[in-house]
Design a protein around this motif. Structure first.
Motif, PDB file in Angstrom:
ATOM      1  N   GLY A  40      -4.150  -3.228   7.479  1.00 40.91           N
ATOM      2  CA  GLY A  40      -4.593  -2.214   6.708  1.00 40.91           C
ATOM      3  C   GLY A  40      -4.024  -0.991   7.085  1.00 40.91           C
ATOM      4  O   GLY A  40      -3.303  -0.875   8.271  1.00 40.91           O
ATOM      5  N   GLY A  41      -3.886   0.234   6.340  1.00 33.81           N
ATOM      6  CA  GLY A  41      -3.632   1.408   6.767  1.00 33.81           C
ATOM      7  C   GLY A  41      -3.361   2.321   5.245  1.00 33.81           C
ATOM      8  O   GLY A  41      -3.851   1.907   4.614  1.00 33.81           O
ATOM      9  N   LEU A  42      -2.579   3.317   5.971  1.00 31.65           N
ATOM     10  CA  LEU A  42      -2.105   4.241   4.931  1.00 31.65           C
ATOM     11  C   LEU A  42      -0.705   4.210   4.129  1.00 31.65           C
ATOM     12  O   LEU A  42      -0.045   4.159   4.952  1.00 31.65           O
ATOM     13  N   VAL A  43      -0.767   4.023   2.847  1.00 34.43           N
ATOM     14  CA  VAL A  43       0.673   4.026   2.401  1.00 34.43           C
ATOM     15  C   VAL A  43       0.756   4.748   1.202  1.00 34.43           C
ATOM     16  O   VAL A  43      -0.283   5.017   0.340  1.00 34.43           O
ATOM     17  N   GLN A  44       1.909   5.003   0.843  1.00 34.12           N
ATOM     18  CA  GLN A  44       2.314   5.988  -0.594  1.00 34.12           C
ATOM     19  C   GLN A  44       2.021   5.090  -1.408  1.00 34.12           C
ATOM     20  O   GLN A  44       2.586   3.683  -1.481  1.00 34.12           O
TER      21      GLN A  44
END
Length: 123
Positions: free
Chosen positions: A9-13
């Motif tokens: 998981g993570g932060l993505v545009q």
């Protein structure tokens, strides 16, 4: 008994991609159906997709169909969720789950759950 650990998981545009992994321990992984679910803040747990024990059958929620793909590698005791064309509304904690029986969209039919991994999609 099956233990499940999600990662990736993570932060993505928006428009980007992520691949989640779910590593399983226990002897029954290769005979278990696996599912992915997600839960956004203030919302109920939502079915994402499921795969049968061999990987020959998959089924997806309409909201992710054509964008998400589930696969599994029984030799590695791992199931994957490839997420493409991500949207802000895909933001949630994603959970994998194992079922002793057939693949299903009902979370109550799953016997084991991972701790979840956060996916955040920015606009």
């Amino acid at each position: 008994q099956v233990q499940l650990v999600e990662s990736g998981g993570g932060l993505v545009q928006a428009g980007g991609s992520l691949r989640l992994s779910c590593a399983a321990s226990g002897r029954t992984f290769s005979s278990s159906a696996m599912g992915w679910f997600r839960q956004a803040p203030g919302k109920e747990r939502e079915f994402v997709g499921t795969i049968n024990y061999s990987g020959s059958y998959t089924y997806y929620a309409d909201s992710v169909k054509g964008r998400f793909t589930i696969s599994r590698d029984n030799a590695k005791n791992t199931v994957y969720l490839q997420m493409n064309s991500l949207k802000p509304e895909d933001t949630a904690i994603y959970y994998c789950a194992a079922a002793k029986t057939c693949p299903h969209s009902d979370w109550a039919r799953y016997d084991y759950w991972g701790q979840g991994t956060q996916v955040t999609v920015s606009s």
